[in-house]
Scaffold this motif. Structure first.
Motif, PDB file in Angstrom:
ATOM      1  N   HIS A  12       0.830  -1.210   0.000  1.00 14.88           N
ATOM      2  CA  HIS A  12       0.000   0.000   0.000  1.00 14.88           C
ATOM      3  C   HIS A  12       0.864   1.259   0.000  1.00 14.88           C
ATOM      4  CE1 HIS A  12      -3.941  -1.878   0.411  1.00 14.88           C
ATOM      5  NE2 HIS A  12      -3.372  -2.753   1.226  1.00 14.88           N
ATOM      6  N   ILE A  13       2.007   1.205   0.679  1.00 14.28           N
ATOM      7  CA  ILE A  13       2.930   2.349   0.664  1.00 14.28           C
ATOM      8  C   ILE A  13       3.451   2.567  -0.753  1.00 14.28           C
ATOM      9  CG2 ILE A  13       5.207   3.148   1.415  1.00 14.28           C
ATOM     10  CD1 ILE A  13       4.604   1.842   4.146  1.00 14.28           C
ATOM     11  N   ASP A  14       3.860   1.497  -1.414  1.00 11.55           N
ATOM     12  CA  ASP A  14       4.342   1.609  -2.794  1.00 11.55           C
ATOM     13  C   ASP A  14       3.265   2.210  -3.696  1.00 11.55           C
ATOM     14  OD1 ASP A  14       6.778   0.533  -2.121  1.00 11.55           O
ATOM     15  OD2 ASP A  14       6.282  -1.498  -2.786  1.00 11.55           O
ATOM     16  N   GLU A  15       2.022   1.727  -3.537  1.00 13.91           N
ATOM     17  CA  GLU A  15       0.928   2.212  -4.371  1.00 13.91           C
ATOM     18  C   GLU A  15       0.616   3.688  -4.093  1.00 13.91           C
ATOM     19  OE1 GLU A  15      -2.370  -0.379  -3.767  1.00 13.91           O
ATOM     20  OE2 GLU A  15      -1.410  -2.083  -4.773  1.00 13.91           O
ATOM     21  N   GLY A  16       0.649   4.069  -2.818  1.00 14.61           N
ATOM     22  CA  GLY A  16       0.364   5.450  -2.452  1.00 14.61           C
ATOM     23  C   GLY A  16       1.356   6.419  -3.051  1.00 14.61           C
ATOM     24  N   PHE A  17       2.642   6.084  -2.964  1.00 12.28           N
ATOM     25  CA  PHE A  17       3.669   6.973  -3.517  1.00 12.28           C
ATOM     26  C   PHE A  17       3.679   6.931  -5.043  1.00 12.28           C
ATOM     27  CE2 PHE A  17       5.179   7.013   0.814  1.00 12.28           C
ATOM     28  CZ  PHE A  17       5.747   8.269   0.945  1.00 12.28           C
ATOM     29  N   ALA A  18       3.359   5.764  -5.637  1.00 10.78           N
ATOM     30  CA  ALA A  18       3.274   5.678  -7.094  1.00 10.78           C
ATOM     31  C   ALA A  18       2.145   6.558  -7.618  1.00 10.78           C
ATOM     32  CB  ALA A  18       3.062   4.221  -7.526  1.00 10.78           C
ATOM     33  N   LEU A  19       1.019   6.533  -6.925  1.00 10.89           N
ATOM     34  CA  LEU A  19      -0.118   7.386  -7.317  1.00 10.89           C
ATOM     35  C   LEU A  19       0.237   8.863  -7.184  1.00 10.89           C
ATOM     36  CD1 LEU A  19      -3.046   7.587  -8.225  1.00 10.89           C
ATOM     37  CD2 LEU A  19      -3.733   7.349  -5.815  1.00 10.89           C
ATOM     38  N   LEU A  20       0.973   9.182  -6.135  1.00  9.78           N
ATOM     39  CA  LEU A  20       1.399  10.573  -5.929  1.00  9.78           C
ATOM     40  C   LEU A  20       2.294  11.031  -7.077  1.00  9.78           C
ATOM     41  CD1 LEU A  20       1.059  12.740  -3.725  1.00  9.78           C
ATOM     42  CD2 LEU A  20       3.191  11.912  -2.706  1.00  9.78           C
TER      43      LEU A  20
END
Length: 201
Positions: free
Chosen positions: A186-194
């Motif tokens: 979820h951390i990877d996805e959150g920063f990727a979306l950012l």
């Protein structure tokens, strides 16, 4: 008494203190989530944890400090470990890598974190304190980013990066608490979306 016996005694006392602290945190979070922060007394927390109110105050100055103890320690770890990230990483990538590396220490606390957010959202007083704690962490993170870039003080980029990190982490935690996947994902996805949003025209 031998030196080894002394060491075992010190270790034993340390373990007992840690167990007591953990019991008080779990008791407070359970009661805050069930009946509300304002309606929960220190006496009730202590009774639930199986200790006296006097013992409670040996560990925490007030009942709200039970809530923020773990978060403060985690945020301090993020700031402390950020400088260890490779210099070639950009600011967001460095913070993302730090958060991901520390996710394993958070994973066992999933239920506790879920109770924390439930308690906070039901209490205007705690919501205000949560916002204040978040602002303090963003300021500390901005300071750490400035140090990483050899600046004497945080500039606008440092401050905005810290604010964006809060958004990405909030998104990651919301997804994690409602799923069975690892927090790191979820951390990877959150920063990727950012990063994806930032790259749009």
């Amino acid at each position: 008494m031998s030196a080894s016996s002394d060491a075992r005694g010190v270790d034993g006392r340390g373990e007992h203190k840690q167990r007591t602290r953990e019991a008080l945190i779990d008791a407070a979070l359970t009661l805050f989530a069930a009946k509300g922060y304002e309606a929960t007394s220190v006496d009730e927390i202590a009774d639930w944890a199986g200790v006296s109110p006097r013992t409670f105050f040996r560990y925490f100055d007030s009942k709200d400090r039970v809530l923020f103890f773990g978060g403060d320690a985690y945020n301090a770890a993020v700031v402390r470990q950020l400088p260890d990230q490779p210099a070639e990483l950009g600011d967001l990538a460095a913070v993302a890598a730090t958060q991901r590396a520390l996710s394993s220490m958070v994973a066992p606390l999933k239920n506790r974190i879920r109770l924390y957010f439930r308690a906070v959202q039901d209490s205007p007083q705690l919501l205000g304190q949560h916002s204040a704690a978040l602002a303090r962490h963003e300021a500390s993170l901005a300071d750490a980013l400035a140090t990483r870039r050899s600046l004497r003080a945080p500039d606008a980029r440092c401050r905005m990066t810290a604010e964006l990190v809060s958004i990405a982490i909030r998104h990651a935690y919301a997804g994690w608490l409602s799923s069975k996947r690892d927090l790191a994902e979820h951390i990877d996805e959150g920063f990727a979306l950012l990063r994806e949003i930032a790259c749009q025209d």
